[in-house]
Design an enzyme around this catalytic site. Structure first.
Site, PDB file in Angstrom:
ATOM      1  N   PRO A   1      13.061   6.678   2.597  1.00 35.26           N
ATOM      2  CG  PRO A   1      13.106   9.015   3.915  1.00 35.26           C
ATOM      3  CD  PRO A   1      12.571   7.468   4.042  1.00 35.26           C
TER       4      PRO A   1
ATOM      5  CE1 TYR B   1      20.388  11.683   0.703  1.00 34.02           C
ATOM      6  CE2 TYR B   1      21.777  12.389  -1.175  1.00 34.02           C
ATOM      7  CZ  TYR B   1      20.511  12.190  -0.956  1.00 34.02           C
ATOM      8  OH  TYR B   1      19.783  11.538  -1.401  1.00 34.02           O
TER       9      TYR B   1
ATOM     10  CG  HIS C   1      21.541  19.600  -8.580  1.00 32.20           C
ATOM     11  ND1 HIS C   1      21.525  18.735  -6.807  1.00 32.20           N
ATOM     12  CD2 HIS C   1      21.373  20.514  -8.753  1.00 32.20           C
ATOM     13  CE1 HIS C   1      20.957  19.913  -6.403  1.00 32.20           C
ATOM     14  NE2 HIS C   1      20.786  21.073  -7.696  1.00 32.20           N
TER      15      HIS C   1
ATOM     16  CE  LYS D   1      17.859   5.861  -6.584  1.00 31.19           C
ATOM     17  NZ  LYS D   1      18.387   6.678  -7.482  1.00 31.19           N
TER      18      LYS D   1
ATOM     19  CE1 TYR E   1      20.812  10.570  -3.709  1.00 37.85           C
ATOM     20  CE2 TYR E   1      21.825  11.617  -6.286  1.00 37.85           C
ATOM     21  CZ  TYR E   1      20.819  11.757  -4.361  1.00 37.85           C
ATOM     22  OH  TYR E   1      20.567  12.375  -3.934  1.00 37.85           O
TER      23      TYR E   1
HETATM   24  P1  FAD Z   1       0.960   7.953  -4.582  1.00 39.53           P
HETATM   25  O1  FAD Z   1       1.744   9.522  -4.292  1.00 39.53           O
HETATM   26  O2  FAD Z   1       0.716   7.773  -2.464  1.00 39.53           O
HETATM   27  O3  FAD Z   1       0.193   8.377  -4.971  1.00 39.53           O
HETATM   28  C1  FAD Z   1      -1.907   7.444  -5.060  1.00 39.53           C
HETATM   29  C2  FAD Z   1      -2.915   8.416  -4.986  1.00 39.53           C
HETATM   30  O4  FAD Z   1      -4.009   7.421  -4.907  1.00 39.53           O
HETATM   31  C3  FAD Z   1      -2.815   9.808  -4.011  1.00 39.53           C
HETATM   32  O5  FAD Z   1      -2.939  10.829  -4.703  1.00 39.53           O
HETATM   33  C4  FAD Z   1      -3.908   9.349  -2.913  1.00 39.53           C
HETATM   34  O6  FAD Z   1      -4.485   9.884  -2.484  1.00 39.53           O
HETATM   35  C5  FAD Z   1      -5.057   8.189  -4.505  1.00 39.53           C
HETATM   36  N1  FAD Z   1      -5.423   7.895  -3.904  1.00 39.53           N
HETATM   37  C6  FAD Z   1      -5.247   6.997  -2.482  1.00 39.53           C
HETATM   38  N2  FAD Z   1      -6.436   6.181  -1.771  1.00 39.53           N
HETATM   39  C7  FAD Z   1      -6.931   6.185  -2.525  1.00 39.53           C
HETATM   40  C8  FAD Z   1      -8.778   5.782  -3.136  1.00 39.53           C
HETATM   41  N3  FAD Z   1      -9.454   4.845  -1.961  1.00 39.53           N
HETATM   42  N4  FAD Z   1      -8.729   6.183  -3.862  1.00 39.53           N
HETATM   43  C9  FAD Z   1      -8.658   7.016  -4.670  1.00 39.53           C
HETATM   44  N5  FAD Z   1      -7.377   7.185  -4.670  1.00 39.53           N
HETATM   45  C10 FAD Z   1      -6.818   7.069  -3.568  1.00 39.53           C
HETATM   46  N6  FAD Z   1       9.788   9.465  -2.043  1.00 39.53           N
HETATM   47  C11 FAD Z   1      11.728  10.043  -2.603  1.00 39.53           C
HETATM   48  O7  FAD Z   1      11.789   9.875  -3.813  1.00 39.53           O
HETATM   49  N7  FAD Z   1      12.020  11.275  -1.642  1.00 39.53           N
HETATM   50  C12 FAD Z   1      11.415  11.892  -0.610  1.00 39.53           C
HETATM   51  O8  FAD Z   1      11.387  12.546   0.397  1.00 39.53           O
HETATM   52  C13 FAD Z   1      10.256  11.382  -0.177  1.00 39.53           C
HETATM   53  N8  FAD Z   1       8.915  11.705   0.411  1.00 39.53           N
HETATM   54  C14 FAD Z   1       7.377  11.383   0.617  1.00 39.53           C
HETATM   55  C15 FAD Z   1       7.292  12.210   2.613  1.00 39.53           C
HETATM   56  C16 FAD Z   1       5.957  11.834   2.597  1.00 39.53           C
HETATM   57  C17 FAD Z   1       5.287  12.061   3.941  1.00 39.53           C
HETATM   58  C18 FAD Z   1       5.792  10.303   1.355  1.00 39.53           C
HETATM   59  C19 FAD Z   1       3.199   9.619   1.778  1.00 39.53           C
HETATM   60  C20 FAD Z   1       6.326  10.015   0.099  1.00 39.53           C
HETATM   61  C21 FAD Z   1       7.659  10.504   0.328  1.00 39.53           C
HETATM   62  N9  FAD Z   1       7.963   9.737  -0.545  1.00 39.53           N
HETATM   63  C22 FAD Z   1       9.255  10.689  -0.905  1.00 39.53           C
HETATM   64  C23 FAD Z   1       7.546   9.416  -1.107  1.00 39.53           C
HETATM   65  C24 FAD Z   1       6.994   9.326  -2.621  1.00 39.53           C
HETATM   66  O9  FAD Z   1       6.812  10.350  -2.434  1.00 39.53           O
HETATM   67  C25 FAD Z   1       6.325   8.492  -3.010  1.00 39.53           C
HETATM   68  O10 FAD Z   1       6.723   7.316  -3.608  1.00 39.53           O
HETATM   69  C26 FAD Z   1       5.814   8.226  -4.413  1.00 39.53           C
HETATM   70  O11 FAD Z   1       4.553   9.025  -4.395  1.00 39.53           O
HETATM   71  C27 FAD Z   1       5.072   7.208  -5.557  1.00 39.53           C
HETATM   72  O12 FAD Z   1       4.303   7.850  -6.261  1.00 39.53           O
HETATM   73  P2  FAD Z   1       2.422   6.227  -6.108  1.00 39.53           P
HETATM   74  O13 FAD Z   1       1.680   7.662  -7.593  1.00 39.53           O
HETATM   75  O14 FAD Z   1       2.508   5.102  -6.341  1.00 39.53           O
HETATM   76  O15 FAD Z   1       1.860   6.868  -4.387  1.00 39.53           O
HETATM   77  C1  DHB Z   2      15.284  14.733  -1.146  1.00 39.53           C
HETATM   78  C2  DHB Z   2      14.695  13.641  -0.265  1.00 39.53           C
HETATM   79  C3  DHB Z   2      15.278  12.766  -0.555  1.00 39.53           C
HETATM   80  O1  DHB Z   2      14.688  11.225  -0.051  1.00 39.53           O
HETATM   81  C4  DHB Z   2      16.237  13.066  -0.483  1.00 39.53           C
HETATM   82  O2  DHB Z   2      17.347  11.608  -0.440  1.00 39.53           O
HETATM   83  C5  DHB Z   2      17.392  13.451  -0.885  1.00 39.53           C
HETATM   84  C6  DHB Z   2      16.429  15.310  -1.339  1.00 39.53           C
HETATM   85  C7  DHB Z   2      14.562  16.133  -0.994  1.00 39.53           C
HETATM   86  O3  DHB Z   2      13.072  16.206  -0.543  1.00 39.53           O
HETATM   87  O4  DHB Z   2      14.916  16.895  -1.397  1.00 39.53           O
END
Ligand code: FAD
Ligand code: DHB
Length: 393
Positions: free
Chosen positions: A295, A203, A74, A299, A387
């Site tokens: 969210p 948005y 995009h 980021k 962004y």
């Molecule tokens: P995570 O993706 O949380 O990965 C951590 C991993 O560690 C997981 O696989 C978990 O199962 C594992 N784990 C946890 N505890 C243990 C343990 N005790 N032992 C072993 N493994 C363990 N961000 C956006 O930018 N846009 C969005 O729309 C958005 N939607 C989201 C919706 C939800 C429901 C959530 C929870 C988060 C969302 N986020 C979003 C945030 C984004 O997904 C996270 O910032 C991103 O996943 C971070 O990555 P990470 O690897 O740090 O953590």
């Molecule tokens: C999406 C999630 C977000 O938090 C955002 O700001 C824009 C898009 C998405 O899930 O596509």
């Protein structure tokens, strides 16, 4: 069973898997321990917007083949308020940088495949992870896997286990400073079998609350509406979700929101959180284990990947030359980016959401902020630069 590795990585989310792949490419041993099943990790619906730097990095790391084919690039984003839409053009405002729509769980699949192809260990469904000796030189991770207890001695541990993991709580409370903020609302998100009604994200600020139109593929839309933080998903039958989306995304322009079968629905609460420092002894925190952003602005995933890159560089330098300065500078380097992105995510959240009890003054101020974004080039440029993502160095 006893084993030994250079870096023990806890968590197979984006942070842990990116770190594992970068270490593999640098010839550094690691073991990845994940407590969920592979299917769960590969199907968990979360983020979808990849910054330019994240895309470049995934391609550089040899995990970008599918992303290049299936990702939707995009070159702009839409802001809708007062019934009108304003497009912010990334080509013009950021000299050609862009975002790519590609689901987080697809990134996860690509990274898991790369890890398995590397023949280095990644264990799913591990249990009871506990650390010892993290304040010293040879930390140990104990865990259960397939009914057997294991002891993994490491040079370093990378805590990439998300916000609810065990790594951050393994650090003495007295060694950490926590900064956090709660927001009095949540996002209800749906995945819908409906062709996206716009080529680029929208948005929307509306008196009924924020709404967002995003997408996953040319056939699947991803849509969100602001809702009260304690709402239950049963309060939101599909018809109510579509009705709110139709109202909040409505415009005086010729435009139509296409509805479709709802494939998935969930509520995400909003929180800003930072822990400082992101290191204690031989334990390094990366991604959501160390920080959470609301969210708005998409980021979270991008920040997690940026941490993993900085940490991989520091380990690579240490194993190549014995230099520890990048490891000791890891936390400060990450936090400088983290706080800038926290500011941006907070600012977008404040600008787009309706707050319970906000005054007519607050509402006019929000509208003025949006108008400024839509009409002032320097405001639009600053927004667009954040962004599409701050450059990775
Ligand atoms: P995570 O993706 O949380 O990965 C951590 C991993 O560690 C997981 O696989 C978990 O199962 C594992 N784990 C946890 N505890 C243990 C343990 N005790 N032992 C072993 N493994 C363990 N961000 C956006 O930018 N846009 C969005 O729309 C958005 N939607 C989201 C919706 C939800 C429901 C959530 C929870 C988060 C969302 N986020 C979003 C945030 C984004 O997904 C996270 O910032 C991103 O996943 C971070 O990555 P990470 O690897 O740090 O953590
Ligand atoms: C999406 C999630 C977000 O938090 C955002 O700001 C824009 C898009 C998405 O899930 O596509």
């Amino acid at each position: 069973m006893k084993a030994r590795t250079q870096v023990g990585i806890v968590g197979a989310g984006p942070a842990g898997l990116v770190l594992a792949q970068l270490l593999h490419l640098a010839g550094i041993d690691s073991v990845v321990l994940e407590n969920r099943t592979r299917d769960y990790c590969e199907e968990r619906v979360r983020a979808g917007v990849l910054e330019q730097g994240t895309v470049d990095m995934l391609i550089e790391m040899d995990v970008g083949e599918r992303l290049k084919k299936e990702g939707l690039t995009h070159h702009g984003v839409n802001v809708r308020f007062g019934g009108r839409t304003h497009r912010l053009d990334f080509d013009d405002l950021t000299r050609g940088r862009a975002i790519t729509i590609y689901s987080q769980h697809e990134v996860t699949k690509d990274l898991i495949n790369a890890r398995l192809a590397s023949n280095r260990p990644l264990y799913f469904e591990t249990d009871n992870i506990a650390f010892s000796g993290v304040d010293g030189a040879r930390p140990v991770i104990r865990y259960m896997h397939r009914g057997e207890s294991h002891e993994l001695t490491c040079d370093y541990i990378a805590g990439c286990d998300g916000f609810h993991g065990v790594s951050r709580p393994a650090i003495p409370v007295s060694a950490l400073n926590i900064f956090e903020k709660d927001y009095p609302f949540a996002w209800l998100g749906i995945l819908a079998e409906a062709p996206p009604s716009s080529d680029e994200l929208i948005y929307a600020y509306h008196e009924r609350g924020f709404a967002l139109l995003s997408m996953r593929t040319p056939e699947i839309s991803r849509l969100y509406v602001q809702c009260p933080p304690d709402d239950d998903i049963i309060d939101w039958p599909d018809e109510r979700v579509w009705k709110e989306l139709q109202l909040r995304l409505s415009t005086q322009e010729k435009w139509h929101l296409t509805e479709g079968r709802v494939l998935q629905k969930g509520i995400t609460r909003m929180h800003s959180f930072v822990v400082e420092p992101m290191q204690y002894g031989s334990l390094f925190l990366a991604g959501d284990a160390a920080h959470i952003v609301p969210p708005t602005g998409a980021k979270g995933l991008n920040l997690a990947v940026a941490d993993a890159r900085i940490l991989a560089r520091a380990f690579t330098e240490f194993y190549a030359s014995g230099r520890r300065d990048l490891l000791s500078g890891y936390s400060a380097k990450c936090l400088s980016r983290v706080w800038k992105v926290q500011r941006f995510s907070w600012w977008m959240t404040m600008m787009f959401h309706r707050w319970q009890g906000d005054s007519t003054f607050d509402q006019r101020r929000q509208l003025a902020e949006l108008e400024n974004l839509a009409t002032c080039r320097s405001a639009a440029q600053s927004f667009a630069e954040y962004y599409v993502g701050l450059p990775l160095d």
